[in-house]
Enzyme design. Structure first.
Site, mmCIF file in Angstrom:
data_model
loop_
_atom_site.group_PDB
_atom_site.id
_atom_site.type_symbol
_atom_site.label_atom_id
_atom_site.label_comp_id
_atom_site.label_asym_id
_atom_site.label_seq_id
_atom_site.Cartn_x
_atom_site.Cartn_y
_atom_site.Cartn_z
ATOM 1 C CE LYS A 1 -2.591 3.435 1.735
ATOM 2 N NZ LYS A 1 -2.054 4.812 1.899
ATOM 3 C CD GLU B 1 12.558 4.564 8.479
ATOM 4 O OE1 GLU B 1 12.894 5.725 8.158
ATOM 5 O OE2 GLU B 1 12.672 3.588 7.738
ATOM 6 C CB CYS C 1 12.658 9.699 8.405
ATOM 7 S SG CYS C 1 13.451 8.373 7.471
ATOM 8 C CD GLU D 1 9.687 14.025 11.220
ATOM 9 O OE1 GLU D 1 10.472 13.332 10.544
ATOM 10 O OE2 GLU D 1 8.593 13.607 11.638
#
Length: 462
Positions: free
Chosen positions: A156, A230, A264, A364
């Protein structure tokens, strides 16, 4: 809505649109995956490798089509598109190459009268949920080793990179992979949660946000399936006084702004020994000003748009909040002709006089901004680097290998780099701590999360 629309960050147009899979078709895909996996697991590792390597070759043969597609889908400049495919190939070939060793029986010391070993058996069907920012690299981390371990795979992909899933499906089709063993699915969030909770997949590998990871765990709760996550990052770098300054500047500017900061494991905060802090900042700003912001389909562009206008506005909001608290912005965005509020096109920004009371140093950003702080010593740098809910990677710039290892041992992170950053070595486990997730991909350890141990304790009776 029964369709997924891919809105291009290049010009805001609808670049692709695909229908969501229906419930009957999804049930059929699950049934076919189960049937195909039963036969696939009986093949030798060498036979599985043949199919997987043919798929890698088929994917690489599509490079000329894939590179502009990536630019249109998520905004990465075409001059960098081939780099992702090189990384895709490196990881895929490495994981295929180590499969026989990683999946070999584990045999304890001999014991008279017994044959004992642990066999690594496939889980069944693995659901891979991949993100848009490195759409080939992140997906291949799980897809190839899952297949090599004897599993079926459902993919997906993110709605922003719909066509990547189709490329994977086409590559496996051209490789002659048995029907049903790999399937690209177009799903919305509710369908994905229902699939996870269906009991018909045995492992979920998700790469994405922390909130997304929480939803994965919630959907899987009570179903006794594995979930590899993750998630986010706020990766730090520390430049010691003994570092090669020019090398540190060059690498860290790239680590902060490659892919418009949408990584990331990109560098989002930098701590520099106060003895070299002024020179580092000066060099960093000078190199940052050399970026060319613009249309990612043009070869001259080195900084493309963010994935969507809302992402750029979020980063601009972090910068404004930091400035309101005393941070100094060193880049005049007017020097970047493409920068425009309300669009995904955003100039890079370097902030000084920052602290950990500012969101830009804690939360972030996932965009082209970095804060730089001076530190007095290693101890202060370590404390600040660990002052985060995330822990994916951390980078140290130094000429002292022993010092880097000592510092790295005290950092709360999944990977420690020295004199480099933002790179996945397929021979090493890719993993994180704290809110960055759990589990591991790549290396021989990556196979442990895609198999289950089965012990054989066989006694000779004479």
């Amino acid at each position: 809505m029964n369709h997924i629309r891919l809105i291009s960050p290049v010009d805001g147009s609808v670049y692709a649109e695909r229908p969501l899979i229906g419930s009957a078709a999804l049930e059929q895909a699950l049934h076919e995956a189960n049937q195909a996996q039963r036969a696939w697991r009986e093949l030798s590792i060498e036979q599985r490798a043949s199919y997987c390597l043919k798929a890698v070759e088929a994917m690489l043969a599509m490079q000329d089509e894939i590179i502009p597609e990536l630019a249109w889908q998520m905004g990465r400049p075409v001059r960098y598109g081939a780099g992702e495919l090189r990384g895709f190939e490196e990881r895929a070939r490495y994981m295929v190459g180590i499969a026989a060793r990683a999946l070999a029986d584990v045999v304890p010391p001999p014991k008279d009268g017994f044959r004992r070993y642990i066999r690594r058996e496939p889980l069944g069907t693995v659901l891979v949920i991949a993100p848009w920012n490195y759409p080939y690299l992140t997906a291949v981390n799980a897809i190839i080793p899952a297949l090599m371990a004897g599993n079926a795979v459902l993919l997906k992909h993110a709605s922003q990179t719909l066509l990547v899933g189709e490329r994977f499906a086409l590559a496996f089709e051209r490789a002659g992979l048995p029907h049903g063993l790999f399937r690209n699915l177009v799903l919305e969030h509710g369908q994905t949660a229902t699939l996870i909770a269906s009991g018909q997949v045995q492992q979920v590998n998700f790469t994405g946000s922390v909130n997304g990871g929480k939803l994965m765990e919630s959907a899987a709760a009570g179903h006794f399936i594995g979930v590899g996550l993750e998630l986010g990052g706020k990766d730090p770098a520390y430049v010691r006084a003994d570092a090669d300054l020019a090398h540190a500047v060059e690498n860290l500017v790239d680590g902060a702004f490659f892919n418009s900061g949408q990584s990331c494991c990109g560098i989002e905060r930098i701590y520099v020994d106060k003895a070299i802090y002024p020179d580092f900042v000066e060099g960093f700003v000078e190199l940052t000003r050399q970026y060319v912001l613009g249309n990612p389909l043009k070869e001259a562009t080195t900084l493309g748009p963010l994935v969507r206008a809302q992402a750029a506005e979020f980063v601009r909001g972090q910068i404004a909040e930091a400035q309101a608290k005393g941070a100094r912005a060193l880049i005049d965005s007017s020097h970047f002709a493409g920068d425009a509020a309300g669009t995904p096109y955003m100039a890079p920004q370097v902030l000084t006089e920052v602290n950990h009371q500012m969101a830009v140093m804690r939360e972030e950003s996932f965009g082209p901004v970095v804060g730089i702080m001076p530190v007095a010593n290693d101890a202060e740098a370590i404390a600040l680097m660990n002052d985060s809910p995330y822990g994916l990677s951390a980078a140290i710039w130094s000429s002292d290998l022993d010092a880097a290892e000592r510092i790295g041992g005290q950092l709360e992170t999944g990977t420690v780099f020295m004199n480099r950053c933002d790179y996945l070595d397929p021979a090493l486990a890719w993993t994180g701590v704290k809110h960055t997730g759990r589990g591991a991909t790549l290396s021989s350890l990556g196979y442990e999360h895609l198999t289950r141990p089965k012990s054989f304790h066989l006694r000779h009776v004479l």
